[in-house]
Design a protein around this motif. Structure first.
Motif, PDB file in Angstrom:
ATOM      1  N   CYS A  10       4.798  -1.003  -0.431  1.00  0.00           N
ATOM      2  CA  CYS A  10       4.597   0.358   0.073  1.00  0.00           C
ATOM      3  C   CYS A  10       3.674   0.330   1.281  1.00  0.00           C
ATOM      4  O   CYS A  10       2.739  -0.480   1.343  1.00  0.00           O
ATOM      5  N   CYS A  11       3.937   1.250   2.222  1.00  0.00           N
ATOM      6  CA  CYS A  11       3.125   1.340   3.439  1.00  0.00           C
ATOM      7  C   CYS A  11       2.468   2.701   3.620  1.00  0.00           C
ATOM      8  O   CYS A  11       1.674   2.882   4.541  1.00  0.00           O
ATOM      9  N   ARG A  12       2.837   3.663   2.778  1.00  0.00           N
ATOM     10  CA  ARG A  12       2.294   5.016   2.865  1.00  0.00           C
ATOM     11  C   ARG A  12       2.031   5.520   1.451  1.00  0.00           C
ATOM     12  O   ARG A  12       2.660   5.049   0.509  1.00  0.00           O
ATOM     13  N   VAL A  13       1.137   6.507   1.339  1.00  0.00           N
ATOM     14  CA  VAL A  13       0.858   7.073   0.024  1.00  0.00           C
ATOM     15  C   VAL A  13       2.136   7.673  -0.568  1.00  0.00           C
ATOM     16  O   VAL A  13       2.400   7.537  -1.764  1.00  0.00           O
ATOM     17  N   ALA A  14       2.950   8.305   0.275  1.00  0.00           N
ATOM     18  CA  ALA A  14       4.211   8.879  -0.222  1.00  0.00           C
ATOM     19  C   ALA A  14       5.103   7.801  -0.835  1.00  0.00           C
ATOM     20  O   ALA A  14       5.820   8.059  -1.811  1.00  0.00           O
ATOM     21  N   LEU A  49      -4.737   4.387  -4.294  1.00  0.00           N
ATOM     22  CA  LEU A  49      -5.281   4.207  -5.640  1.00  0.00           C
ATOM     23  C   LEU A  49      -5.243   5.500  -6.446  1.00  0.00           C
ATOM     24  O   LEU A  49      -5.129   5.464  -7.676  1.00  0.00           O
ATOM     25  N   GLU A  50      -5.318   6.643  -5.764  1.00  0.00           N
ATOM     26  CA  GLU A  50      -5.304   7.934  -6.449  1.00  0.00           C
ATOM     27  C   GLU A  50      -4.000   8.171  -7.210  1.00  0.00           C
ATOM     28  O   GLU A  50      -3.958   8.964  -8.150  1.00  0.00           O
ATOM     29  N   ILE A  88      -8.980  -2.119  -6.884  1.00  0.00           N
ATOM     30  CA  ILE A  88      -7.610  -2.616  -6.749  1.00  0.00           C
ATOM     31  C   ILE A  88      -7.379  -3.735  -7.757  1.00  0.00           C
ATOM     32  O   ILE A  88      -8.320  -4.243  -8.375  1.00  0.00           O
ATOM     33  N   ALA A  89      -6.106  -4.120  -7.923  1.00  0.00           N
ATOM     34  CA  ALA A  89      -5.759  -5.175  -8.879  1.00  0.00           C
ATOM     35  C   ALA A  89      -5.864  -6.562  -8.267  1.00  0.00           C
ATOM     36  O   ALA A  89      -6.083  -7.545  -8.973  1.00  0.00           O
ATOM     37  N   GLY A  90      -5.665  -6.648  -6.953  1.00  0.00           N
ATOM     38  CA  GLY A  90      -5.699  -7.973  -6.352  1.00  0.00           C
ATOM     39  C   GLY A  90      -5.285  -7.988  -4.902  1.00  0.00           C
ATOM     40  O   GLY A  90      -5.185  -6.940  -4.248  1.00  0.00           O
ATOM     41  N   PHE A  91      -5.040  -9.194  -4.444  1.00  0.00           N
ATOM     42  CA  PHE A  91      -4.751  -9.459  -3.041  1.00  0.00           C
ATOM     43  C   PHE A  91      -3.498 -10.308  -2.911  1.00  0.00           C
ATOM     44  O   PHE A  91      -3.223 -11.170  -3.750  1.00  0.00           O
TER      45      PHE A  91
END
Length: 176
Positions: A10-14, A49-50, A88-91
């Motif tokens: 994903c690149c956007r919150v949407a 994250l929200e 966050i969960a990770g990288f």
């Protein structure tokens, strides 16, 4: 296990909202997908994250390959430190040497900056000369997963290699 885990880039919150609605289990967050995915901004990561899904942040400072100079690497380290302050969960990252092998020193240094997170090697893995040796190296680095399309543009073109990599990985590292 028979469980199918769905991870969506994903690149956007949407996009993250749509991924959640579609039943995704986790998200690989990046910017500039047209360049193969670059490090997401801090603001994008906070807002993503929200949505409530586990977020793995790409650490890739620029397009054009995975061979990084010292200034690129300083940016990568600063991004890991900044984003690791978030829940966050990770990288997701990867770095190569001039000969195409994994840059184990730099990858270990990045991982050491945020040891309590999942670490995933992205498709830099698909450029290495010996994917079985690279898989063993990722296990040594204590990486959680490797993303691969079997060194081909599409995973469906490389089913045999992917099957062999999954077998080689055994239960030491996840092949996605």
């Amino acid at each position: 296990s028979g469980l199918m885990v769905v991870e969506i880039v994903c690149c956007r919150v949407a996009d993250v909202v749509a991924a959640r609605q579609a039943g995704a289990h986790r998200v690989e967050l990046c910017s500039a997908i047209e360049l193969g995915g670059l490090t997401p901004s801090y603001g994008l990561t906070v807002d993503a994250l929200e949505v409530g899904l586990p977020i793995l942040a790409m650490i890739r400072p620029r397009g054009a390959g995975f061979l990084y100079d010292n200034s690129d690497f300083q940016v990568m380290k600063a991004d890991v430190l900044a984003l690791s302050a978030l829940p966050i969960a990770g990288f997701v990252t990867g770095a190569l040497l001039a000969d195409g092998r994994l840059d184990l020193v730099r990858m270990a240094e990045l991982r050491a900056l945020a040891p309590d997170f999942d670490w995933v090697c992205h498709r830099a893995f698909d450029a290495v000369p010996d994917p079985f040796a690279a898989l063993d190296q990722l296990v040594e680095l204590d990486f959680t997963r490797v993303l691969t399309s079997g060194q081909r543009p599409r995973a469906t073109d490389s089913v045999d290699l992917i099957r062999a990599l999954v077998s080689h990985a055994s239960d030491r590292i996840e092949v996605l």
